[in-house]
Design an enzyme around this catalytic site. Structure first.
Site, short mmCIF file in Angstrom:
data_model
loop_
_atom_site.label_atom_id
_atom_site.label_comp_id
_atom_site.label_asym_id
_atom_site.label_seq_id
_atom_site.Cartn_x
_atom_site.Cartn_y
_atom_site.Cartn_z
CB ALA A 24 26.85 -5.00 20.60
CB THR A 28 30.27 -10.13 23.79
OG1 THR A 28 31.22 -10.47 22.78
CG2 THR A 28 29.00 -9.60 23.13
CG HIS A 121 24.34 4.03 17.60
ND1 HIS A 121 24.33 2.68 17.36
CD2 HIS A 121 23.94 4.62 16.45
CE1 HIS A 121 23.93 2.46 16.10
NE2 HIS A 121 23.69 3.62 15.53
CB CYS A 132 17.40 23.52 29.98
SG CYS A 132 18.36 22.66 31.24
CB CYS A 150 17.15 19.16 34.59
SG CYS A 150 17.98 20.72 34.34
CB ILE A 231 36.47 -9.44 17.79
CG1 ILE A 231 37.28 -8.40 17.03
CG2 ILE A 231 35.86 -8.87 19.05
CD1 ILE A 231 36.45 -7.39 16.30
P1 CNA Z 1 24.22 -6.86 17.43
O1 CNA Z 1 23.16 -6.73 16.40
O2 CNA Z 1 23.86 -7.38 18.75
O3 CNA Z 1 25.35 -7.79 16.76
C1 CNA Z 1 26.48 -8.18 17.47
C2 CNA Z 1 27.25 -9.15 16.60
O4 CNA Z 1 28.47 -9.43 17.24
C3 CNA Z 1 26.55 -10.49 16.36
O5 CNA Z 1 26.48 -10.74 14.98
C4 CNA Z 1 27.44 -11.51 17.08
O6 CNA Z 1 27.56 -12.73 16.36
C5 CNA Z 1 28.77 -10.81 17.13
N1 CNA Z 1 29.60 -11.14 18.28
C6 CNA Z 1 29.22 -11.28 19.58
N2 CNA Z 1 30.30 -11.50 20.36
C7 CNA Z 1 31.38 -11.51 19.52
C8 CNA Z 1 32.78 -11.69 19.70
N3 CNA Z 1 33.29 -11.92 20.92
N4 CNA Z 1 33.59 -11.63 18.63
C9 CNA Z 1 33.08 -11.42 17.38
N5 CNA Z 1 31.77 -11.25 17.14
C10 CNA Z 1 30.93 -11.27 18.20
O7 CNA Z 1 24.98 -5.47 17.65
P2 CNA Z 1 25.35 -4.33 16.60
O8 CNA Z 1 26.42 -3.53 17.23
O9 CNA Z 1 25.54 -4.84 15.25
O10 CNA Z 1 23.99 -3.48 16.61
C11 CNA Z 1 24.02 -2.18 16.80
C12 CNA Z 1 23.40 -1.74 18.14
C13 CNA Z 1 23.75 -2.55 19.34
C14 CNA Z 1 23.95 -0.40 18.42
O11 CNA Z 1 22.93 0.53 18.39
C15 CNA Z 1 24.57 -0.43 19.83
O12 CNA Z 1 24.34 0.78 20.51
C16 CNA Z 1 23.88 -1.56 20.49
N6 CNA Z 1 24.55 -2.17 21.66
C17 CNA Z 1 25.72 -1.67 22.15
C18 CNA Z 1 26.31 -2.27 23.25
C19 CNA Z 1 27.59 -1.70 23.80
O13 CNA Z 1 27.78 -0.49 23.78
N7 CNA Z 1 28.51 -2.54 24.29
C20 CNA Z 1 25.73 -3.40 23.83
C21 CNA Z 1 24.52 -3.88 23.30
C22 CNA Z 1 23.96 -3.26 22.21
#
Ligand code: CNA
Length: 238
Positions: A24, A28, A121, A132, A150, A231
């Site tokens: 995620a 951000t 995911h 269906c 549906c 990032i």
């Molecule tokens: P998480 O647990 O929320 O971790 C996100 C990590 O990213 C944290 O450790 C933050 O410190 C770090 N972070 C935030 N912004 C930045 C940035 N700009 N640069 C670098 N690091 C950053 O999310 P994970 O993905 O680890 O957890 C998995 C879940 C979150 C999955 O099941 C996703 O489906 C789910 N999710 C997805 C989205 C999306 O699709 N954009 C949004 C929210 C949650």
């Protein structure tokens, strides 16, 4: 130039089978909140915790409440890929990056032009009937009112993996295969807290493991390079 960025550039220049594994935090900087940051979804007020709402049993029991959350918190109109998504797509075109393995459900890697994207995911840009399995446009689900249904009477659901549901075996197998063969693994924007996805990192056996995450992770100590910066900013410099 920052020493970490110089090192990252050097590692990328030495590699031609890079795999990126992200979460995620990659999105951000596009304006999509993650789960665990201070302004992430886990720290926003809602009648139930997000991990409850985003579970299979809750979806079955309270689809109205699920859809209220889905439309208000998961669907953000007008979002665009940021510099991380765009640079990853370029690295694929340059023949250096083989695959993006993502936990995200927002479709932004594909919007940036990445072709080999393994969505662990699923995606909120796809929908289907839970009874269906007829496919539906995501628009009905993401922008309609109430619980979308549906023609067979079943509830239309997002093509995402809810908590309590297994991951798609084929996608997981492909992700494992890519990571095993990678000469460099870049892991970014993930707290590495959600399993089984987080465990994928263990399949990498090379010596170019890079972790780019704002906060520390349990895996920092195993990495060859750790960068605690945004990032998108990092990728704009390599
Ligand atoms: P998480 O647990 O929320 O971790 C996100 C990590 O990213 C944290 O450790 C933050 O410190 C770090 N972070 C935030 N912004 C930045 C940035 N700009 N640069 C670098 N690091 C950053 O999310 P994970 O993905 O680890 O957890 C998995 C879940 C979150 C999955 O099941 C996703 O489906 C789910 N999710 C997805 C989205 C999306 O699709 N954009 C949004 C929210 C949650």
């Amino acid at each position: 130039m920052d020493e970490n960025i110089r090192k990252l550039k050097e590692l990328v220049s030495q590699s031609d089978n890079i795999v990126f594994f992200g979460g995620a935090g990659v999105s951000t900087e596009s304006g999509i909140p993650d789960f665990r940051s201070v302004d992430g979804l886990y720290n926003q007020k809602w009648s139930y915790p997000p991990e409850t709402i985003l579970s299979h049993s809750f979806f079955e029991r309270c689809p109205e409440e699920y859809y209220r959350f889905h439309r208000e918190k998961l669907v953000i109109d007008g979002v665009k890929p940021n510099r991380a998504h765009l640079r990853l797509a370029e690295l694929e075109k340059e023949g250096k990056l083989r695959a993006v393995v993502t936990q995200n459900i927002d479709g932004l890697h594909q919007a940036a032009g990445s072709e080999n994207v393994l969505e662990l995911h699923g995606s909120i840009l796809r929908a289907y009937c839970s009874k269906c399995r007829k496919p539906y446009s995501a628009d009905v689900m993401n922008h309609g009112e109430g619980v979308p249904r549906c023609s067979c009477g079943g509830v239309i659901r997002p093509d995402i993996v809810l908590y309590e549901e297994p991951l798609d075996e084929d996608i997981m197998t492909r992700a494992i295969r890519c990571i095993r063969k990678a000469d460099m693994l870049i892991v970014g924007g993930t707290s590495l807290n959600v399993y089984p996805a987080a465990g994928l990192i263990n399949y990498y056996t090379g010596n170019k493991l890079v972790l780019i995450n704002l906060s520390r992770t349990e895996y920092d100590r195993y990495a060859d390079l750790v960068i605690h910066e945004k990032i998108g900013e990092v990728f704009s410099q390599i």
